[in-house]
Design a protein around this motif. Structure first.
Motif, short mmCIF file in Angstrom:
data_model
loop_
_atom_site.label_atom_id
_atom_site.label_comp_id
_atom_site.label_asym_id
_atom_site.label_seq_id
_atom_site.Cartn_x
_atom_site.Cartn_y
_atom_site.Cartn_z
N PHE A 2 1.26 -1.27 -0.01
CA PHE A 2 0.03 0.32 0.16
C PHE A 2 1.10 1.93 -0.20
O PHE A 2 0.40 2.07 -0.79
CB PHE A 2 -1.36 0.21 1.33
CG PHE A 2 -2.24 -0.74 1.04
CD1 PHE A 2 -3.22 -1.14 0.37
CD2 PHE A 2 -2.22 -1.92 1.91
CE1 PHE A 2 -4.37 -1.44 0.28
CE2 PHE A 2 -3.37 -3.16 1.74
CZ PHE A 2 -4.35 -2.61 0.72
N ASP A 3 2.12 1.05 0.76
CA ASP A 3 2.78 2.10 0.45
C ASP A 3 3.42 2.61 -1.28
O ASP A 3 3.14 4.19 -1.51
CB ASP A 3 4.42 1.67 1.43
CG ASP A 3 3.82 1.97 3.20
OD1 ASP A 3 3.40 2.57 3.20
OD2 ASP A 3 4.83 1.69 3.53
N ILE A 5 1.72 2.21 -3.56
CA ILE A 5 -0.05 2.09 -4.15
C ILE A 5 -0.04 3.58 -3.52
O ILE A 5 -0.36 4.82 -4.95
CB ILE A 5 -1.08 1.01 -4.33
CG1 ILE A 5 -0.49 0.30 -4.47
CG2 ILE A 5 -2.58 2.06 -4.17
CD1 ILE A 5 -1.56 -0.91 -4.91
N GLY A 6 0.00 4.20 -2.82
CA GLY A 6 0.45 5.53 -2.09
C GLY A 6 0.66 6.28 -3.06
O GLY A 6 -0.03 7.76 -3.54
N VAL A 7 1.87 6.00 -2.68
CA VAL A 7 2.42 7.19 -3.19
C VAL A 7 2.48 7.34 -5.01
O VAL A 7 2.80 8.37 -5.13
CB VAL A 7 4.35 6.97 -2.78
CG1 VAL A 7 5.69 7.46 -4.08
CG2 VAL A 7 4.29 6.45 -1.74
N LEU A 8 2.46 6.36 -5.33
CA LEU A 8 2.09 6.21 -7.28
C LEU A 8 0.77 7.40 -7.46
O LEU A 8 0.09 8.76 -8.35
CB LEU A 8 1.97 4.46 -7.83
CG LEU A 8 1.69 4.51 -9.33
CD1 LEU A 8 2.71 5.05 -9.85
CD2 LEU A 8 1.19 3.53 -9.14
N GLU A 9 -0.16 6.89 -6.39
CA GLU A 9 -1.57 7.61 -6.69
C GLU A 9 -1.19 9.80 -6.31
O GLU A 9 -1.50 9.74 -7.40
CB GLU A 9 -2.80 7.13 -5.54
CG GLU A 9 -3.15 5.82 -5.32
CD GLU A 9 -4.13 6.32 -6.81
OE1 GLU A 9 -4.52 7.49 -7.27
OE2 GLU A 9 -4.18 5.21 -7.30
N LEU A 10 -0.39 9.77 -5.46
CA LEU A 10 0.17 11.00 -5.64
C LEU A 10 1.13 11.70 -7.02
O LEU A 10 1.05 12.08 -7.30
CB LEU A 10 1.13 10.76 -4.03
CG LEU A 10 1.61 12.17 -3.93
CD1 LEU A 10 0.52 13.48 -3.71
CD2 LEU A 10 2.65 12.24 -2.41
N ALA A 134 -5.49 6.16 2.88
CA ALA A 134 -5.25 7.54 3.44
C ALA A 134 -3.73 7.48 4.48
O ALA A 134 -3.44 8.83 4.88
CB ALA A 134 -6.31 7.60 4.51
N ASP A 135 -3.54 6.45 5.27
CA ASP A 135 -2.43 6.50 6.03
C ASP A 135 -0.90 6.47 5.89
O ASP A 135 -0.23 7.75 6.00
CB ASP A 135 -2.61 4.93 7.04
CG ASP A 135 -4.26 4.79 7.79
OD1 ASP A 135 -4.40 5.54 7.91
OD2 ASP A 135 -3.88 3.85 8.54
N LEU A 164 7.80 12.42 3.05
CA LEU A 164 6.45 11.56 1.51
C LEU A 164 7.07 12.12 0.21
O LEU A 164 7.50 11.72 -0.68
CB LEU A 164 5.47 12.54 1.87
CG LEU A 164 4.43 12.09 0.80
CD1 LEU A 164 3.97 10.67 1.15
CD2 LEU A 164 2.60 13.31 1.15
N LYS A 165 7.87 13.54 0.19
CA LYS A 165 8.46 13.99 -0.72
C LYS A 165 9.61 12.91 -1.15
O LYS A 165 9.85 12.74 -2.34
CB LYS A 165 8.77 15.57 -0.83
CG LYS A 165 9.81 16.48 -2.14
CD LYS A 165 10.67 17.10 -1.78
CE LYS A 165 11.17 17.93 -3.10
NZ LYS A 165 11.52 18.83 -2.89
N GLU A 166 10.43 12.34 0.19
CA GLU A 166 11.04 11.66 -0.76
C GLU A 166 10.72 9.87 -1.16
O GLU A 166 11.77 9.78 -1.93
CB GLU A 166 12.84 10.89 0.62
CG GLU A 166 13.15 12.54 1.25
CD GLU A 166 13.82 11.89 2.86
OE1 GLU A 166 13.16 11.00 3.54
OE2 GLU A 166 15.06 13.16 2.88
N GLN A 167 9.99 9.87 -0.72
CA GLN A 167 9.18 8.71 -0.88
C GLN A 167 8.87 9.03 -2.40
O GLN A 167 8.86 8.01 -3.00
CB GLN A 167 8.46 8.23 -0.92
CG GLN A 167 8.01 7.88 0.70
CD GLN A 167 7.44 7.69 1.53
OE1 GLN A 167 6.50 7.87 1.75
NE2 GLN A 167 6.97 6.07 1.27
#
Length: 236
Positions: A2-3, A5-10, A134-135, A164-167
């Motif tokens: 999920f990490d 997928i979440g970053v890819l959505e962003l 969301a988490d 988050l930017k680094e991710q």
């Protein structure tokens, strides 16, 4: 997980405006320009860039898309961490939006029921997918209400906007950058009458599928993973 997928959505959220501004507004390559995250059969996820043009050939469009990707990487690097955090907060608000109709509830849950994804345990659909995503995207300082329970989410440990930017940059460099070792790209070209000669030149060339018959031939040598719903017990 999920990490990722979440970053890819962003990344997809930020990419849309960037691609539209550069490829449509500035370069005027076509009326339809879009960039977004997507999930394909087999649970593969990635970023799709779509450009439809009546004046520019597919080969030139691919070249301009690749050039935009390099520009987009620079935009992400120069983007303040706070702005990335705000983009993430907008996605979180959408993910946690309360379902107002039965159809909304079904749409949220049905994908998890029939999914063959390897996320979570095999026999337990990730019905809390939106909350988990969301988490991943929740950052410190964001005023986000957990609409699943109707109370402010104060218990979870959130990352900083800089983390988050680094991710985001790490994922881009690993999977999306032109020279990334783990990058995999599928290009679909639709030729108009003006580019017919270019289409005919590629017929039969290695790496090009020019007809439905070519697609069928390739599928004969590909692995097939049947749909296995969560209620089917997995042999161990």
């Amino acid at each position: 997980g999920f990490d990722g997928i979440g970053v890819l959505e962003l990344i997809g959220q930020i990419a849309y405006n960037s691609a539209y501004n550069q490829l449509r507004t500035k370069e005027q390559l076509g009326y339809i320009v879009s960039a977004f995250s997507r999930k394909t059969s087999g649970s593969a996820v990635g970023i799709s860039i779509v450009v439809q043009s009546s004046t520019t050939t597919p080969v030139e469009l691919e070249s301009r898309i690749e050039a935009w990707l390099e520009m987009f990487r620079e935009e992400l690097a120069d983007m303040p961490a706070s702005d990335i955090g705000n983009e993430a907060a907008a996605i979180v608000a959408q993910l946690l939006e309360r379902n107002m109709k039965l159809g909304d509830e079904i749409a949220t849950s049905w994908g998890s029921i029939v999914s063959t994804t390897t996320l979570g345990s095999f026999n337990k659909p990730p019905f809390d997918r939106n909350q988990l995503l969301a988490d991943v995207l929740s950052v410190e300082g964001a005023d986000i209400e957990d609409t699943a329970i109707g109370e402010p989410d104060r218990k979870k440990t959130r990352k900083t906007a800089s983390e988050l930017k680094e991710q985001v940059l790490a994922m881009f460099d690993r999977y999306l950058a032109a020279g990334a070792e783990e990058r995999r790209a599928i290009v679909v070209r639709v030729y108009g009458q003006k580019a017919q000669s270019e289409y005919e030149e590629n017929i039969g060339n290695p790496g090009y599928l020019s007809s439905y018959g070519d697609v069928k031939d390739v599928k004969q040598f590909m692995s097939v993973w049947p749909t296995a719903p969560y209620w089917i017990k997995k042999n161990r």
